[in-house]
Design a protein around this motif. Structure first.
Motif, PDB file in Angstrom:
ATOM      1  N   GLU A  47       0.821  -1.213   0.000  1.00  0.00           N
ATOM      2  CA  GLU A  47       0.000   0.000   0.000  1.00  0.00           C
ATOM      3  C   GLU A  47       0.856   1.266   0.000  1.00  0.00           C
ATOM      4  O   GLU A  47       0.455   2.294  -0.564  1.00  0.00           O
ATOM      5  N   LYS A  48       2.039   1.189   0.592  1.00  0.00           N
ATOM      6  CA  LYS A  48       2.896   2.366   0.696  1.00  0.00           C
ATOM      7  C   LYS A  48       3.333   2.891  -0.673  1.00  0.00           C
ATOM      8  O   LYS A  48       3.602   4.085  -0.820  1.00  0.00           O
ATOM      9  N   LEU A  49       3.389   1.998  -1.656  1.00  0.00           N
ATOM     10  CA  LEU A  49       3.790   2.432  -2.988  1.00  0.00           C
ATOM     11  C   LEU A  49       2.683   3.206  -3.701  1.00  0.00           C
ATOM     12  O   LEU A  49       2.951   3.940  -4.651  1.00  0.00           O
ATOM     13  N   PHE A  50       1.455   3.033  -3.234  1.00  0.00           N
ATOM     14  CA  PHE A  50       0.315   3.689  -3.885  1.00  0.00           C
ATOM     15  C   PHE A  50       0.047   5.089  -3.331  1.00  0.00           C
ATOM     16  O   PHE A  50      -0.715   5.837  -3.917  1.00  0.00           O
ATOM     17  N   LYS A  51       0.667   5.381  -2.200  1.00  0.00           N
ATOM     18  CA  LYS A  51       0.396   6.657  -1.539  1.00  0.00           C
ATOM     19  C   LYS A  51       1.650   7.535  -1.501  1.00  0.00           C
ATOM     20  O   LYS A  51       2.779   7.034  -1.471  1.00  0.00           O
ATOM     21  N   VAL A  52       1.430   8.820  -1.491  1.00  0.00           N
ATOM     22  CA  VAL A  52       2.540   9.771  -1.328  1.00  0.00           C
ATOM     23  C   VAL A  52       2.990   9.717   0.137  1.00  0.00           C
ATOM     24  O   VAL A  52       2.145   9.775   1.037  1.00  0.00           O
ATOM     25  N   PRO A  53       4.280   9.548   0.410  1.00  0.00           N
ATOM     26  CA  PRO A  53       4.754   9.482   1.798  1.00  0.00           C
ATOM     27  C   PRO A  53       4.322  10.704   2.597  1.00  0.00           C
ATOM     28  O   PRO A  53       4.437  11.845   2.129  1.00  0.00           O
ATOM     29  N   ARG A  54       3.821  10.462   3.804  1.00  0.00           N
ATOM     30  CA  ARG A  54       3.317  11.553   4.638  1.00  0.00           C
ATOM     31  C   ARG A  54       4.389  12.126   5.563  1.00  0.00           C
ATOM     32  O   ARG A  54       4.279  13.246   6.039  1.00  0.00           O
ATOM     33  N   THR A  55       5.420  11.330   5.839  1.00  0.00           N
ATOM     34  CA  THR A  55       6.474  11.786   6.744  1.00  0.00           C
ATOM     35  C   THR A  55       7.836  11.645   6.060  1.00  0.00           C
ATOM     36  O   THR A  55       7.980  10.920   5.064  1.00  0.00           O
ATOM     37  N   GLU A  56       8.815  12.330   6.588  1.00  0.00           N
ATOM     38  CA  GLU A  56      10.165  12.251   6.037  1.00  0.00           C
ATOM     39  C   GLU A  56      10.721  10.842   6.173  1.00  0.00           C
ATOM     40  O   GLU A  56      11.424  10.340   5.283  1.00  0.00           O
ATOM     41  N   LYS A  57      10.363  10.175   7.286  1.00  0.00           N
ATOM     42  CA  LYS A  57      10.822   8.806   7.521  1.00  0.00           C
ATOM     43  C   LYS A  57      10.276   7.868   6.455  1.00  0.00           C
ATOM     44  O   LYS A  57      11.013   7.037   5.893  1.00  0.00           O
ATOM     45  N   ASP A  58       8.980   7.989   6.171  1.00  0.00           N
ATOM     46  CA  ASP A  58       8.364   7.155   5.142  1.00  0.00           C
ATOM     47  C   ASP A  58       8.966   7.453   3.771  1.00  0.00           C
ATOM     48  O   ASP A  58       9.180   6.547   2.951  1.00  0.00           O
TER      49      ASP A  58
END
Length: 411
Positions: free
Chosen positions: A346-357
């Motif tokens: 799922e993380k690949l489908f969303k724009v990272p919300r934090t610098e860590k992500d």
């Protein structure tokens, strides 16, 4: 008059029932006799008022037979059993019919000769890499995700060939879906498969016969899904090449890969593989691993356990024959085809919300660019995710599409 007689008899019976002192057996017998008497009176009365039947004599013989009256618990069990059996029979008949229809789709009368001729003509020696997919759903469900997978094949293999084994895509609707590729000069064809031909002289041939004749239980899992698992093995055994799931994005050329299967998971300490996956299979024709896998499918088939006849099957066979003379194949580590597991996809489908992500995603993308031949999207879990503009998936689509129509909306 008929109603008055019936009411009097019923009232008499109700009064006696409320004040009965005899046994339940006598009550049962009396109930039967009284019911027959009422029926006789009403029938004779009805006949007497009809002129056409006035000259006829109606004789009803009442035999003194004590009926068997089961206990209430026996009756409930009996009724429930009969109902369950009837329902089960209906379901069994329906499932058997549906299964026969499914098998017919994978190779009916007159298909064999056409399939062999079309496949042989299509798979010419000038194919850079010979790819193959299966599609068991209606043609209208071959959507943007699946189109992207096809695009990614030709992005990395402009002179490659793709055969889609599917009766639904081998249709005017399927042709219209694939036409943009044909117009672009790419070699892709949907063809109705012939499972009987593909399984000939293998253990799968007797398994298919047992399914058709009802000697083998197909189980609760979709028979079409299990036929797809078997068909990819049988096709590669007959023709060789590369099998891909329709939710696989090709990231780089497969040209150098030969007799390869990918690991999905590794043991954390030893780093030895623990499970393989059959979403990507790359094998020469007549490879013994494929024949052994078909044999394992037929001997241990279980239609009630997801994965038993697919990923778990190739894992069992690989474990059994690994290192054996003649079984030359390579097991590639997860980054090759499964760089992101189904939990993290799922993380690949969303724009990272934090610098860590954001850092984690960048690291993963760099790893894929260096080590991955493909990315499995795990459609079973990711089909509900929307692709956000600016996400990793958004970038991957832009990098690997060739038609690129509305790629951002792929979902």
């Amino acid at each position: 008059m008929d109603n008055e007689i019936a009411k009097k008899v019923t009232a008499m019976f109700d009064h006696r029932r409320l004040n009965r002192s005899g046994s339940s057996l006598y009550t049962a017998f009396a109930s039967t006799v009284i019911a027959l008497v009422v029926f006789t009176i009403v029938l004779v009365s009805n006949l007497s008022v009809r002129g056409d039947f006035s000259a006829k004599v109606v004789t009803i013989e009442i035999k003194t037979v004590v009926p068997y009256l089961p206990l209430s618990s026996e009756k409930e069990v009996s009724d429930q059993g009969n109902n369950n059996y009837a329902i089960k029979q209906q379901i069994t008949v329906k499932e058997s019919y549906n299964n026969l229809q499914v098998i017919e789709v994978f190779g009916g009368k007159g298909v064999s000769e056409k399939f062999q001729q079309r496949a042989t003509e299509f798979l010419r020696d000038d194919c850079e890499v010979k790819f193959m997919m299966t599609w068991i759903s209606p043609a209208e469900l071959f959507g943007k995700r699946e189109i992207l997978s096809v695009e990614s094949i030709f992005k990395s293999h402009p002179r490659g060939c793709l055969m889609i084994l599917s009766s639904t895509m081998d249709s005017p609707q399927g042709f219209s879906i694939l036409k943009p590729f044909l117009d672009g000069g790419y070699r892709v064809m949907a063809v109705t498969p012939d499972l009987h031909f593909l399984l000939k002289d293998t253990a799968g041939e007797s398994w298919l016969e047992e399914i058709q004749t009802g000697k083998r239980d197909p189980g609760k899992i979709s028979l079409a899904q299990n036929l797809s698992n078997l068909m990819r093995l049988a096709y590669l055994y007959k023709f060789g090449g590369v099998y891909l799931d329709t939710d696989m994005i090709v990231l780089k050329s497969f040209k150098t890969l030969r007799n390869v299967i990918g690991a999905q998971t590794l043991e954390p300490v030893s780093r030895n593989w623990t499970r393989l996956n059959n979403a990507v299979l790359i094998f020469d024709k007549n490879h013994p691993f494929l024949l052994k896998s078909i044999e394992e499918f037929a001997l241990t088939f279980n239609g009630n356990v997801w994965g038993h006849n697919g990923p778990y099957l190739v894992s069992r066979v690989a474990r059994a024959v690994e290192g054996t003379d003649g079984y030359n194949f390579t097991i590639m580590t997860p980054p090759a085809f499964y760089p992101v597991n189904w939990v993290e996809i799922e993380k690949l489908f969303k724009v990272p919300r934090t610098e860590k992500d954001s850092k984690r995603v960048k690291v993963k993308v760099l790893e894929m660019q260096k080590r991955s031949y493909g990315l499995h999207l795990w459609n079973k879990f990711s089909s509900k995710f929307e692709i956000e503009q600016g996400s990793t998936m958004d970038q991957l689509i832009s990098d690997h599409c060739i038609i690129c129509d509305n790629v951002v909306s792929v979902s």
